[in-house]
Design a protein around this motif. Structure first.
Motif, PDB file in Angstrom:
ATOM      1  N   LEU A  59       0.828  -1.206   0.000  1.00 26.09           N
ATOM      2  CA  LEU A  59       0.000   0.000   0.000  1.00 26.09           C
ATOM      3  C   LEU A  59       0.864   1.259   0.000  1.00 26.09           C
ATOM      4  N   ALA A  60       1.964   1.223   0.749  1.00 27.07           N
ATOM      5  CA  ALA A  60       2.877   2.364   0.718  1.00 27.07           C
ATOM      6  C   ALA A  60       3.419   2.576  -0.697  1.00 27.07           C
ATOM      7  N   HIS A  61       3.778   1.481  -1.360  1.00 25.98           N
ATOM      8  CA  HIS A  61       4.293   1.594  -2.726  1.00 25.98           C
ATOM      9  C   HIS A  61       3.201   2.048  -3.690  1.00 25.98           C
ATOM     10  N   ALA A  62       1.960   1.644  -3.432  1.00 28.86           N
ATOM     11  CA  ALA A  62       0.843   2.090  -4.272  1.00 28.86           C
ATOM     12  C   ALA A  62       0.685   3.607  -4.202  1.00 28.86           C
ATOM     13  N   VAL A  63       0.843   4.176  -3.004  1.00 29.43           N
ATOM     14  CA  VAL A  63       0.750   5.630  -2.871  1.00 29.43           C
ATOM     15  C   VAL A  63       1.868   6.306  -3.661  1.00 29.43           C
ATOM     16  N   ARG A  64       3.075   5.777  -3.559  1.00 30.26           N
ATOM     17  CA  ARG A  64       4.186   6.346  -4.335  1.00 30.26           C
ATOM     18  C   ARG A  64       3.905   6.246  -5.833  1.00 30.26           C
ATOM     19  N   THR A  65       3.287   5.142  -6.253  1.00 30.01           N
ATOM     20  CA  THR A  65       2.972   4.965  -7.669  1.00 30.01           C
ATOM     21  C   THR A  65       1.933   5.979  -8.130  1.00 30.01           C
ATOM     22  N   VAL A  66       0.949   6.268  -7.285  1.00 25.58           N
ATOM     23  CA  VAL A  66      -0.034   7.314  -7.607  1.00 25.58           C
ATOM     24  C   VAL A  66       0.653   8.671  -7.693  1.00 25.58           C
ATOM     25  N   ARG A  67       1.538   8.960  -6.765  1.00 22.06           N
ATOM     26  CA  ARG A  67       2.223  10.249  -6.776  1.00 22.06           C
ATOM     27  C   ARG A  67       3.091  10.423  -8.013  1.00 22.06           C
ATOM     28  N   ARG A  68       3.498   9.297  -8.584  1.00 22.97           N
ATOM     29  CA  ARG A  68       4.343   9.363  -9.780  1.00 22.97           C
ATOM     30  C   ARG A  68       3.529   9.351 -11.066  1.00 22.97           C
ATOM     31  N   GLY A  69       2.200   9.347 -10.956  1.00 20.70           N
ATOM     32  CA  GLY A  69       1.394   9.525 -12.151  1.00 20.70           C
ATOM     33  C   GLY A  69       0.285   8.531 -12.403  1.00 20.70           C
TER      34      GLY A  69
END
Length: 418
Positions: free
Chosen positions: A173-183
């Motif tokens: 889930l933490a990585h999912a948030v980073r993925t959203v922040r990256r586009g």
């Protein structure tokens, strides 16, 4: 929109676990406190010291994908197919991405396709042909679920798998948030697991952490004076993590937002005597609180790792007391009801926390009945309404992984959303 301004909210929850199929079935089990562990039926476990576990009731994989794919994949992936379809339906999104390169998959895994691999290897050893099926090379692979989900739902954005054992459900889930922040606009995150095969059970027994108590009502008792180890379980939860403006534009309901996370490592090998490093575990909790901008006293609910092994339980209680600096956050755990599904179990804990805010109810903890020495925490004994709508979910992976995730829940339906 800059990377820092892009927010990630959870708009869909799919649960496939011993507590039931579907988020609401899981929530009913949590509220009722009904234990869903029992004798393992996926194979004959009568010769093993641990013969109890948590299995998904009445699971029919053919309801969630076609037979052509089922024969190529393991039950662990079948559970992932089901949880993902349930999450997409809950979020009101189509089965196949309308914007393939805007969709991504970031799931957690650890042991891979145990049942499939065991069956094929037994055929190799016992069959005169000395062969395995064509799909052995991919069905057991720890990234198989991510690959199958990205193909099946046409998610062609950044995809990956997190391998940190039980901590992985939070790390995904933490990585999912980073993925959203990256586009990315939509990310499928979470985890399922199926550690119930002869090989998988033997591996877990080697750790010395499993309970050999034969009474399902007494076998898995985290933080309890009678704690004897954990019971293995299958299942988990998958989430639709969506960019906030994307969700808002289509009128989607939000369960809440992932606002902070922390991950550390003990940096020492786990031995038969160790119980994890409470200092590093507490540091992960502080990192999550700091990144979320949350004070310890603002946390409504802590959902702990709850391994059920006395030395690990004491270490976790020590870490929580240290991270919360003298405050006593309400603690509630429900793994005793379902068993421990490793990375799927920590994802399931996230589902519990988000559903608690959706239902405006912090659920009572399923134990302990008699708190063990060194495990003094503020266990919720009765359900109550949340105050700040902030939860922290904690998890540890075998051999030193520590993770914590801070969630801010949305207001329940009918009330103004944050």
């Amino acid at each position: 929109m800059t990377e820092q301004r892009r927010r990630a909210v959870v708009t869909g929850i799919g649960v496939v676990a011993p507590s039931g199929i579907g988020a609401e079935a899981h929530w009913r089990t949590v509220l009722s406190g009904q234990r869903r562990t029992g004798p393992v039926t996926l194979f004959d476990a009568t010769g093993y010291p641990t013969r109890l576990g948590g299995e998904v009731p009445d699971f029919d994989a053919s309801r969630y994908t076609d037979n052509r794919i089922l024969v190529q994949t393991d039950r662990w992936t079948h559970l992932g197919f089901a949880a993902t379809r349930l999450a997409l339906t809950d979020a009101g999104l189509p089965e196949r991405a309308s914007d393939p390169y805007g969709w991504a998959v970031t799931m957690a895994s650890s042991s891979g396709g145990n049942l499939f691999g065991q069956r094929e290897l037994q055929r190799l050893w016992s069959s005169p042909t000395r062969t395995v099926g064509a799909y052995q090379s991919i069905a057991w692979f720890y990234a198989a679920s991510v690959g199958q989900l990205s193909i099946g739902h046409q998610a062609k954005g950044p995809c990956g798998v997190l391998v940190t054992e039980a901590a992985g459900g939070l790390d995904s889930l933490a990585h999912a948030v980073r993925t959203v922040r990256r586009g990315a606009s939509v990310v499928l995150a979470g985890a399922t697991e199926c550690p119930l095969s002869p090989y998988a059970l033997a591996c877990q027994l080697r750790s010395g952490l499993l309970s050999d108590v034969t009474d399902p009502e007494r076998a898995y008792r985290p933080f309890d004076a009678a704690a004897s180890g954990y019971l293995p379980a299958e299942g988990g939860a998958v989430f639709v993590v969506e960019e906030y403006e994307h969700a808002l534009a289509r009128g989607a309901r939000s369960y809440g937002e992932v606002t902070g996370w922390g991950a550390t490592h003990d940096a020492v090998h786990t031995t038969a005597e160790s119980g994890g490093d409470p200092h590093q575990y507490a540091r992960a909790m502080r990192l999550a609180l700091g990144r979320a901008g949350v004070e310890p006293g603002d946390v409504d609910l802590v959902v702990p790792d709850a391994l059920g092994v006395p030395r690990f339980d004491r270490a976790e209680a020590t870490a929580l007391r240290a991270a919360f600096a003298g405050t006593a956050p309400p603690v509630s755990t429900h793994k005793t009801l379902t068993g421990r599904a490793h990375q799927g179990g920590s994802a399931l804990d996230v589902a519990t926390a988000l559903l608690a805010f959706a239902h405006d109810t912090l659920p009572a903890s399923a134990g302990p009945d008699r708190v063990a020495d060194g495990c003094d925490l503020d266990f919720l004994r009765e359900r109550r309404r949340p105050r700040s709508r902030v939860a922290m979910v904690c998890a540890r992976g075998f051999d030193g992984f520590n993770s914590a995730l801070v969630l801010r829940g949305s207001a329940p339906a009918g009330e103004e959303r944050r």
